[in-house]
Write an enzyme that holds these catalytic residues in place. Structure first.
Site, PDB file in Angstrom:
ATOM      1  N   ASP A 183       0.843  -1.206   0.000  1.00 18.38           N
ATOM      2  CA  ASP A 183       0.000   0.000   0.000  1.00 18.38           C
ATOM      3  C   ASP A 183       0.876   1.253   0.000  1.00 18.38           C
ATOM      4  O   ASP A 183       0.582   2.239  -0.678  1.00 18.38           O
ATOM      5  CB  ASP A 183      -0.929  -0.009   1.225  1.00 18.38           C
ATOM      6  CG  ASP A 183      -1.808  -1.250   1.251  1.00 18.38           C
ATOM      7  OD1 ASP A 183      -2.341  -1.611   0.191  1.00 18.38           O
ATOM      8  OD2 ASP A 183      -1.946  -1.872   2.326  1.00 18.38           O
ATOM      9  N   HIS A 210      -5.551  -3.564   5.465  1.00 14.57           N
ATOM     10  CA  HIS A 210      -5.169  -3.902   4.089  1.00 14.57           C
ATOM     11  C   HIS A 210      -6.368  -4.472   3.330  1.00 14.57           C
ATOM     12  O   HIS A 210      -6.362  -5.614   2.900  1.00 14.57           O
ATOM     13  CB  HIS A 210      -3.997  -4.890   4.089  1.00 14.57           C
ATOM     14  CG  HIS A 210      -3.569  -5.253   2.699  1.00 14.57           C
ATOM     15  ND1 HIS A 210      -2.985  -4.338   1.830  1.00 14.57           N
ATOM     16  CD2 HIS A 210      -3.675  -6.408   1.986  1.00 14.57           C
ATOM     17  CE1 HIS A 210      -2.738  -4.926   0.674  1.00 14.57           C
ATOM     18  NE2 HIS A 210      -3.154  -6.183   0.745  1.00 14.57           N
TER      19      HIS A 210
HETATM   20  N1  LIG Z   1      -0.345  -8.487   1.772  1.00 12.28           N
HETATM   21  C1  LIG Z   1      -0.425  -8.074   0.519  1.00 12.28           C
HETATM   22  O1  LIG Z   1      -0.257  -6.877   0.224  1.00 12.28           O
HETATM   23  C2  LIG Z   1      -0.690  -9.049  -0.580  1.00 12.28           C
HETATM   24  C3  LIG Z   1      -1.112 -10.309  -0.296  1.00 12.28           C
HETATM   25  N2  LIG Z   1      -1.328 -11.234  -1.282  1.00 12.28           N
HETATM   26  C4  LIG Z   1      -1.777 -12.578  -0.893  1.00 12.28           C
HETATM   27  O2  LIG Z   1      -0.672 -13.478  -0.919  1.00 12.28           O
HETATM   28  C5  LIG Z   1      -1.173 -14.818  -1.056  1.00 12.28           C
HETATM   29  C6  LIG Z   1      -0.359 -15.583  -2.107  1.00 12.28           C
HETATM   30  O3  LIG Z   1      -0.518 -15.021  -3.382  1.00 12.28           O
HETATM   31  P1  LIG Z   1       0.215 -15.674  -4.663  1.00 12.28           P
HETATM   32  O4  LIG Z   1       1.633 -15.946  -4.373  1.00 12.28           O
HETATM   33  O5  LIG Z   1      -0.132 -14.835  -5.824  1.00 12.28           O
HETATM   34  O6  LIG Z   1      -0.556 -17.064  -4.762  1.00 12.28           O
HETATM   35  P2  LIG Z   1      -0.069 -18.410  -5.497  1.00 12.28           P
HETATM   36  O7  LIG Z   1      -1.264 -19.301  -5.590  1.00 12.28           O
HETATM   37  O8  LIG Z   1       0.656 -18.079  -6.744  1.00 12.28           O
HETATM   38  O9  LIG Z   1       0.983 -19.018  -4.471  1.00 12.28           O
HETATM   39  C7  LIG Z   1       0.624 -19.501  -3.227  1.00 12.28           C
HETATM   40  C8  LIG Z   1       1.556 -20.634  -2.868  1.00 12.28           C
HETATM   41  O10 LIG Z   1       1.210 -21.073  -1.560  1.00 12.28           O
HETATM   42  C9  LIG Z   1       1.381 -22.464  -1.527  1.00 12.28           C
HETATM   43  N3  LIG Z   1       0.670 -23.046  -0.401  1.00 12.28           N
HETATM   44  C10 LIG Z   1      -0.655 -23.285  -0.257  1.00 12.28           C
HETATM   45  N4  LIG Z   1      -0.888 -23.852   0.936  1.00 12.28           N
HETATM   46  C11 LIG Z   1       0.297 -23.960   1.553  1.00 12.28           C
HETATM   47  C12 LIG Z   1       0.715 -24.472   2.805  1.00 12.28           C
HETATM   48  N5  LIG Z   1      -0.148 -25.000   3.673  1.00 12.28           N
HETATM   49  N6  LIG Z   1       2.013 -24.420   3.103  1.00 12.28           N
HETATM   50  C13 LIG Z   1       2.912 -23.899   2.232  1.00 12.28           C
HETATM   51  N7  LIG Z   1       2.590 -23.413   1.041  1.00 12.28           N
HETATM   52  C14 LIG Z   1       1.290 -23.448   0.706  1.00 12.28           C
HETATM   53  C15 LIG Z   1       0.877 -22.944  -2.889  1.00 12.28           C
HETATM   54  O11 LIG Z   1       1.367 -24.250  -3.194  1.00 12.28           O
HETATM   55  C16 LIG Z   1       1.430 -21.858  -3.798  1.00 12.28           C
HETATM   56  O12 LIG Z   1       2.697 -22.200  -4.310  1.00 12.28           O
HETATM   57  C17 LIG Z   1      -2.659 -14.673  -1.408  1.00 12.28           C
HETATM   58  O13 LIG Z   1      -3.428 -14.913  -0.248  1.00 12.28           O
HETATM   59  C18 LIG Z   1      -2.779 -13.208  -1.825  1.00 12.28           C
HETATM   60  O14 LIG Z   1      -4.069 -12.695  -1.642  1.00 12.28           O
HETATM   61  C19 LIG Z   1      -1.107 -10.907  -2.594  1.00 12.28           C
HETATM   62  C20 LIG Z   1      -0.670  -9.641  -2.934  1.00 12.28           C
HETATM   63  C21 LIG Z   1      -0.476  -8.607  -1.967  1.00 12.28           C
HETATM   64  O1  LIG Z   2      -5.695  -7.434  -4.065  1.00 14.66           O
HETATM   65  C1  LIG Z   2      -5.316  -8.581  -3.756  1.00 14.66           C
HETATM   66  O2  LIG Z   2      -6.071  -9.562  -3.683  1.00 14.66           O
HETATM   67  C2  LIG Z   2      -3.876  -8.755  -3.410  1.00 14.66           C
HETATM   68  C3  LIG Z   2      -3.466  -7.668  -2.503  1.00 14.66           C
HETATM   69  O3  LIG Z   2      -3.680  -7.724  -1.314  1.00 14.66           O
HETATM   70  C4  LIG Z   2      -2.925  -6.450  -3.104  1.00 14.66           C
HETATM   71  O4  LIG Z   2      -2.530  -6.441  -4.283  1.00 14.66           O
HETATM   72  O5  LIG Z   2      -2.885  -5.439  -2.385  1.00 14.66           O
END
Ligand SMILES: NC(=O)C1=CN([C@@H]2O[C@H](COP(=O)(O)OP(=O)(O)OC[C@H]3O[C@@H](n4cnc5c(N)ncnc54)[C@H](O)[C@@H]3O)[C@@H](O)[C@H]2O)C=CC1
Ligand SMILES: O=C([O-])CC(=O)C(=O)O
Length: 325
Positions: A183, A210
């Site tokens: 953010d 967030h």
């Molecule tokens: N805090 C923030 O600003 C943001 C948060 N996110 C969040 O981050 C998370 C991940 O996003 P991506 O990497 O794009 O998803 P993705 O689906 O590409 O990767 C997630 C990974 O987690 C693994 N996984 C699932 N369960 C697991 C477990 N029990 N133990 C270990 N690994 C496990 C999967 O195998 C996969 O490789 C989502 O919840 C998304 O909403 C995404 C962008 C910004």
């Molecule tokens: O928007 C989403 O789902 C992933 C996220 O938290 C971000 O990009 O800030």
């Protein structure tokens, strides 16, 4: 024949891992404090580029990459970068403890991302269970570690992690952080572009939470300061709040922000490492346990990271025009 080839490949892989570890240990022997960073969800869209960025960070001496599925490949790939950090890869439930043992910082991007039309809250059911499992393992294998929670919805996964740690008797509110750096990264980018400033010089604190309107960019406290008012303020605020949705829509069903999140996650993890190493003046916005607003037990605010091991992060909260220390 296929079985024999399989065992040769396995042997070569083991030799390769051994040689790599030896080589990495030699290379890292001259670096400062030994710091182990573990990424849970390391094979995912965020996990892979974040792993790469942490491998490039000279403050990291050991990078542990864990995913429920498929990280040895990612670890082998990243391990070839000629930077000192030793890399280990782990996959599957049975390896989680080994991945976590001795970690100083654990970063959690494990979980499902949004698709168009979903809110972050729609991820709660699946991601709450994942976070609970992973935090239970953290409390068993590295209870002292600093935890950087990326998995959404951050407004809920952080309180869940806190409850898991409380139940285990390992909760330290100074070491549990919801990563809201993206953010801040967005607010800086959009503000700098609008005001014609060099984005490298710009800071904009973002407080609250967030998700949607809980994301509160404080353009009144931006530095360098240029007034943002009226329609411009509304537009900049809305773009920052909807930044995640902008990416989800642009990716059209292929996930949410991964590259900018990996960058933001690396910035925040580096701040934690610097805090651990006793470096002063490290301040980041993050979602933490808070007493600023009594109705909100968790609130993103500016935190000074200094000597987490000796006293934890000092809370230095900016809400409104004044700094309350
Ligand atoms: N805090 C923030 O600003 C943001 C948060 N996110 C969040 O981050 C998370 C991940 O996003 P991506 O990497 O794009 O998803 P993705 O689906 O590409 O990767 C997630 C990974 O987690 C693994 N996984 C699932 N369960 C697991 C477990 N029990 N133990 C270990 N690994 C496990 C999967 O195998 C996969 O490789 C989502 O919840 C998304 O909403 C995404 C962008 C910004
Ligand atoms: O928007 C989403 O789902 C992933 C996220 O938290 C971000 O990009 O800030």
């Amino acid at each position: 024949m296929a079985g024999a080839r399989g065992s040769v490949v396995r042997s070569l892989r083991l030799v390769g891992q051994h040689v790599h570890k030896q080589h990495s240990r030699e290379m890292s022997s001259s670096v400062g404090p030994q710091r182990k960073v573990t990424i849970l969800g390391a094979a995912g869209g965020i996990g892979q580029p974040l792993g790469l960025l942490m491998k490039l960070n000279p403050l990291v001496t050991h990078l542990s990459l864990y995913d429920i599925a498929g990280t040895p490949g990612v670890a082998a790939d990243i391990s070839h970068c000629n930077t000192p950090a030793e890399v280990s890869g782990f996959a599957g439930d049975e390896d989680l403890g080994k991945a976590l043992e001795g970690s100083d910082v654990v970063i959690i991007p494990a979980g499902v991302p949004r698709k168009p039309g979903m809110t972050r809250d729609d991820l709660f059911k699946i991601n709450a269970g994942i976070v609970k499992t992973l935090c239970t393992a953290i409390s068993q294998h590295c209870p002292e570690a600093i935890v950087n929670m990326i998995s959404n919805p951050v407004n809920s996964t952080v309180p869940i992690a806190a409850e898991v740690f409380k139940k285990a008797g390992t909760y330290d509110p100074r070491k549990l952080f919801g990563v809201t750096t993206l953010d801040v990264v967005r607010a800086r980018t959009f503000y700098a572009a609008k005001k014609g400033l060099n984005v490298r010089d710009v800071d904009v604190p973002v407080v609250g939470g967030h998700a949607g309107i809980t994301i509160l960019p404080l353009f009144s406290q931006a530095t360098p300061y240029k007034p943002v008012e009226g329609d411009e303020l509304e537009a900049l605020t809305k773009r920052t709040q909807d930044g995640g949705t902008e990416v989800v829509q642009a990716k059209a069903g292929k996930g949410s922000a991964t590259l900018s999140m990996a960058y933001a996650g690396a910035v925040f993890a580096e701040a934690c490492l610097k805090g651990l190493n006793g470096e002063k003046g490290i301040v980041e916005c993050t979602y933490v346990q808070s007493s600023v607003i009594p109705e909100l037990p968790f609130f993103a605010s500016k935190i000074r990271a200094y000597k987490f091991l000796d006293g934890g992060a000092e809370h230095n909260i900016h809400v409104g025009p004044k700094v309350i220390s």
